[in-house]
Design an enzyme around this catalytic site. Structure first.
Site, PDB file in Angstrom:
ATOM      1  N   ARG A  15       0.762  -1.125   0.007  1.00 28.71           N
ATOM      2  CA  ARG A  15       0.195   0.092   0.146  1.00 28.71           C
ATOM      3  C   ARG A  15       0.815   1.133  -0.223  1.00 28.71           C
ATOM      4  NH1 ARG A  15      -4.979  -1.489   4.190  1.00 28.71           N
ATOM      5  NH2 ARG A  15      -5.195  -3.700   3.577  1.00 28.71           N
ATOM      6  N   LYS A  70      16.918  -4.814   4.081  1.00 33.40           N
ATOM      7  CA  LYS A  70      17.274  -3.792   5.019  1.00 33.40           C
ATOM      8  C   LYS A  70      18.665  -3.865   5.436  1.00 33.40           C
ATOM      9  CE  LYS A  70      12.244  -3.432   6.130  1.00 33.40           C
ATOM     10  NZ  LYS A  70      11.245  -3.527   7.407  1.00 33.40           N
ATOM     11  N   ALA A 131      15.065 -11.959  13.410  1.00 36.37           N
ATOM     12  CA  ALA A 131      16.012 -11.226  13.936  1.00 36.37           C
ATOM     13  C   ALA A 131      16.592 -10.529  12.696  1.00 36.37           C
ATOM     14  CB  ALA A 131      17.202 -12.046  14.487  1.00 36.37           C
ATOM     15  N   GLY A 132      15.799 -10.226  11.686  1.00 39.26           N
ATOM     16  CA  GLY A 132      16.468  -9.608  10.332  1.00 39.26           C
ATOM     17  C   GLY A 132      16.399  -8.318  10.316  1.00 39.26           C
ATOM     18  N   TYR A 224       1.356  -6.618   7.629  1.00 35.85           N
ATOM     19  CA  TYR A 224       0.058  -5.729   7.171  1.00 35.85           C
ATOM     20  C   TYR A 224      -0.541  -6.029   5.940  1.00 35.85           C
ATOM     21  CZ  TYR A 224       2.466  -2.823   3.674  1.00 35.85           C
ATOM     22  OH  TYR A 224       3.280  -2.413   2.596  1.00 35.85           O
ATOM     23  N   GLY A 245      -0.359  -4.807  12.134  1.00 35.64           N
ATOM     24  CA  GLY A 245       0.724  -4.215  11.469  1.00 35.64           C
ATOM     25  C   GLY A 245       0.341  -2.763  11.009  1.00 35.64           C
TER      26      GLY A 245
END
Length: 277
Positions: A15, A70, A131-132, A224, A245
């Site tokens: 979104r 990330k 844990a990313g 989410y 989320g």
């Protein structure tokens, strides 16, 4: 026209384009937000540096980053804001005069979501799954909110051990415990947080055995899409207090919009946009 976008995998249903473009439109600014989906485009993870270079060369004002990039994205950046340096992960990149600067708005987004949605919830001991890059932000947020002890479980022991070491250095050795990959014991746990991709429309399922969830637990999920994950559905059926989320994604998106465009975001308006997307 301003250009921004999102880099990640399996993001075609995100979104973010709607949120960013609607907020820009409300402020009288034309903004194009492009989804750069490595899965849809059949790109290998190793293509990330070249994709980022292409985005920069095309005149983007900045872009967002999601799973699984990330942490990998950091190697392609020129500088890190304190928010990204503290968390060790980046979800927002601003491009200024050809320089790429990494930020993390996930941490503040999740932190605010917990404040708004779990006020008064017990925080003596919390089990975090994942844990990313997103997990690093979630863990930092939880400890900053005063969690007494954070137990972190992940299938990658090297990754979870690295995150734990970083968190212990900042918050104290006694504040963080590492769980073995399949250790999901919840007997002494107050709350359970899913910071893994399990539960996404593209990766359905439960990140923890349903039998481990008890009515006394509060349960949060950073996924989410869908907003009602299988995890939250099970938790609500059992009478648990839950947090979906939406709060995290709205708050992080508002901060990311501000970083990328330089314009103040109306969070209430972005929240309304999220639920009408």
């Amino acid at each position: 026209m301003l250009h921004s976008g999102l880099i990640g995998r399996s993001i075609t249903k995100s979104r973010s384009p709607w949120l960013h473009e609607q907020e820009a439109r409300a402020q009288g600014v034309a903004l194009s937000y492009e989804l750069i989906d490595f899965t849809q485009r059949s790109l290998d993870d190793a293509a990330l540096p070249s994709v980022i270079q292409d985005v920069s060369d095309c005149g983007f004002a900045g872009f967002n980053v999601t799973y699984p990039f990330k942490q990998q994205v950091i190697a392609s950046l020129d500088a890190l804001d304190d928010s990204a340096r503290i968390v060790g992960a980046v979800n927002t990149v601003a491009i200024r005069d050809g320089r790429l600067i990494g930020y993390n708005t996930d941490m503040s987004g999740f932190r605010q979501s917990v404040i708004e949605g779990l006020d008064g919830a017990p925080m003596d001991r919390v089990l975090q799954l994942g844990a990313g890059g997103a997990g690093a932000a979630v863990a930092t947020a939880l400890l900053s909110l005063g969690v007494g002890r954070l137990d972190i479980a992940d299938i990658d022991m090297e990754r979870v051990s690295g995150l734990a070491a970083m968190l212990r250095a900042r918050f104290g050795a006694e504040k963080v415990a590492v769980r073995a990959p399949h250790d999901r014991d919840t007997v002494e746990i107050d709350g359970i947080v899913n910071a893994t991709p399990v539960g996404l429309r593209s990766n359905p399922g439960l990140p923890i055995d349903a039998a481990r969830i008890e009515p006394r637990h509060w349960v949060a999920d950073i996924v989410y899409f869908p907003l009602e994950t299988e995890l939250l559905g099970v938790a609500r059926t059992k009478g648990c207090r839950t947090l979906d989320g939406s709060g995290m994604v709205i708050n992080q998106a508002a901060s990311a919009f501000e970083i990328i465009t330089g314009m103040a975001a109306d969070r209430d308006r972005m929240r309304a946009s999220f639920f009408t997307a």
